[in-house]
Design an enzyme around this catalytic site. Sequence first.
Site, PDB file in Angstrom:
ATOM      1  N   HIS A  27     -10.444  -5.119  -3.391  1.00 10.80           N
ATOM      2  CA  HIS A  27      -9.094  -5.453  -2.931  1.00 10.80           C
ATOM      3  C   HIS A  27      -9.149  -5.808  -1.456  1.00 10.80           C
ATOM      4  O   HIS A  27     -10.042  -5.364  -0.733  1.00 10.80           O
ATOM      5  CB  HIS A  27      -8.131  -4.276  -3.158  1.00 10.80           C
ATOM      6  CG  HIS A  27      -8.616  -2.989  -2.582  1.00 10.80           C
ATOM      7  ND1 HIS A  27      -9.586  -2.219  -3.203  1.00 10.80           N
ATOM      8  CD2 HIS A  27      -8.303  -2.344  -1.439  1.00 10.80           C
ATOM      9  CE1 HIS A  27      -9.826  -1.157  -2.467  1.00 10.80           C
ATOM     10  NE2 HIS A  27      -9.068  -1.202  -1.376  1.00 10.80           N
ATOM     11  N   ASP A  32       0.858  -1.190   0.000  1.00 12.79           N
ATOM     12  CA  ASP A  32       0.000   0.000   0.000  1.00 12.79           C
ATOM     13  C   ASP A  32       0.891   1.236   0.000  1.00 12.79           C
ATOM     14  O   ASP A  32       1.900   1.310   0.712  1.00 12.79           O
ATOM     15  CB  ASP A  32      -0.924  -0.001   1.219  1.00 12.79           C
ATOM     16  CG  ASP A  32      -2.083   0.972   1.050  1.00 12.79           C
ATOM     17  OD1 ASP A  32      -3.227   0.505   0.895  1.00 12.79           O
ATOM     18  OD2 ASP A  32      -1.849   2.196   1.052  1.00 12.79           O
ATOM     19  N   GLY A  92     -15.442   3.717   3.867  1.00 12.04           N
ATOM     20  CA  GLY A  92     -14.433   4.627   3.318  1.00 12.04           C
ATOM     21  C   GLY A  92     -13.692   4.056   2.132  1.00 12.04           C
ATOM     22  O   GLY A  92     -12.528   4.389   1.899  1.00 12.04           O
ATOM     23  N   HIS A 139     -11.547  -6.458 -12.809  1.00 18.73           N
ATOM     24  CA  HIS A 139     -12.098  -5.256 -12.182  1.00 18.73           C
ATOM     25  C   HIS A 139     -13.573  -5.448 -11.815  1.00 18.73           C
ATOM     26  O   HIS A 139     -14.399  -5.710 -12.672  1.00 18.73           O
ATOM     27  CB  HIS A 139     -11.978  -4.062 -13.139  1.00 18.73           C
ATOM     28  CG  HIS A 139     -12.565  -2.805 -12.588  1.00 18.73           C
ATOM     29  ND1 HIS A 139     -11.806  -1.800 -12.041  1.00 18.73           N
ATOM     30  CD2 HIS A 139     -13.854  -2.400 -12.455  1.00 18.73           C
ATOM     31  CE1 HIS A 139     -12.588  -0.836 -11.610  1.00 18.73           C
ATOM     32  NE2 HIS A 139     -13.840  -1.180 -11.850  1.00 18.73           N
TER      33      HIS A 139
HETATM   34  P1  5GP Z   1      -9.669   1.512   0.198  1.00 18.52           P
HETATM   35  O1  5GP Z   1      -9.713   2.817   0.927  1.00 18.52           O
HETATM   36  O2  5GP Z   1     -10.420   1.599  -1.128  1.00 18.52           O
HETATM   37  O3  5GP Z   1     -10.082   0.335   1.023  1.00 18.52           O
HETATM   38  O4  5GP Z   1      -8.141   1.247  -0.105  1.00 18.52           O
HETATM   39  C1  5GP Z   1      -7.451   1.783  -1.185  1.00 18.52           C
HETATM   40  C2  5GP Z   1      -6.004   1.696  -0.833  1.00 18.52           C
HETATM   41  O5  5GP Z   1      -5.236   1.870  -2.004  1.00 18.52           O
HETATM   42  C3  5GP Z   1      -5.551   2.790   0.145  1.00 18.52           C
HETATM   43  O6  5GP Z   1      -5.027   2.194   1.327  1.00 18.52           O
HETATM   44  C4  5GP Z   1      -4.493   3.566  -0.642  1.00 18.52           C
HETATM   45  O7  5GP Z   1      -3.400   3.973   0.170  1.00 18.52           O
HETATM   46  C5  5GP Z   1      -4.073   2.569  -1.698  1.00 18.52           C
HETATM   47  N1  5GP Z   1      -3.614   3.173  -2.944  1.00 18.52           N
HETATM   48  C6  5GP Z   1      -4.243   4.156  -3.648  1.00 18.52           C
HETATM   49  N2  5GP Z   1      -3.551   4.465  -4.757  1.00 18.52           N
HETATM   50  C7  5GP Z   1      -2.447   3.654  -4.764  1.00 18.52           C
HETATM   51  C8  5GP Z   1      -1.345   3.507  -5.664  1.00 18.52           C
HETATM   52  O8  5GP Z   1      -1.215   4.184  -6.689  1.00 18.52           O
HETATM   53  N3  5GP Z   1      -0.412   2.565  -5.346  1.00 18.52           N
HETATM   54  C9  5GP Z   1      -0.518   1.793  -4.212  1.00 18.52           C
HETATM   55  N4  5GP Z   1       0.456   0.904  -4.003  1.00 18.52           N
HETATM   56  N5  5GP Z   1      -1.550   1.912  -3.345  1.00 18.52           N
HETATM   57  C10 5GP Z   1      -2.500   2.831  -3.613  1.00 18.52           C
HETATM   58 ZN    ZN Z   2      -9.782  -1.799 -11.803  1.00 15.89          ZN
END
Ligand code: 5GP
Ligand code: ZN
Length: 115
Positions: free
Chosen positions: A98, A29, A91, A45
């Site tokens: 994922h 992350d 959130g 996706h």
């Molecule tokens: P969500 O909030 O949707 O459960 O988690 C999305 C996660 O993706 C977040 O923890 C965020 O830090 C991570 N994330 C967003 N953009 C990127 C990226 O470009 N690269 C990586 N490695 N993680 C990302």
């Molecule tokens: Zn996607």
Amino acid sequence: MSCVFCKILKGEIPSEKLYEDEDMFIIRDIDPKAEKHYLMIPKRHYKLIADMTKEDGLAFQRAIRKIPTLTENLGLQSGYRLVINQGDDAGQTVFHLHVHILAGQPLDFPDLRKK
Ligand code: 5GP
Ligand code: ZN
């Protein structure tokens, strides 16, 4: 397709793939919330568990069952937590399903209710 995880999968956004197979890939992350914070990302996706096809479900099952075989590579030997954020209250910020893998330290399990 403006999905950041699809772009990472295609190599359009650079990110080291720590593990990859036909079903999923695992990256760090970018904004870690624990000493070790990975994302296990199904290759196909879709946004929500509710959107999973039967095939997606089988791929997801294989992906989840792969994680315990990677404990040494990922440093998960002392335990880990899996988190899937779904929708607004959770959130969710990336609308490609994922699984967060949190590890590398004792993990609080906070009471999130407003008191
Ligand atoms: P969500 O909030 O949707 O459960 O988690 C999305 C996660 O993706 C977040 O923890 C965020 O830090 C991570 N994330 C967003 N953009 C990127 C990226 O470009 N690269 C990586 N490695 N993680 C990302
Ligand atoms: Zn996607």
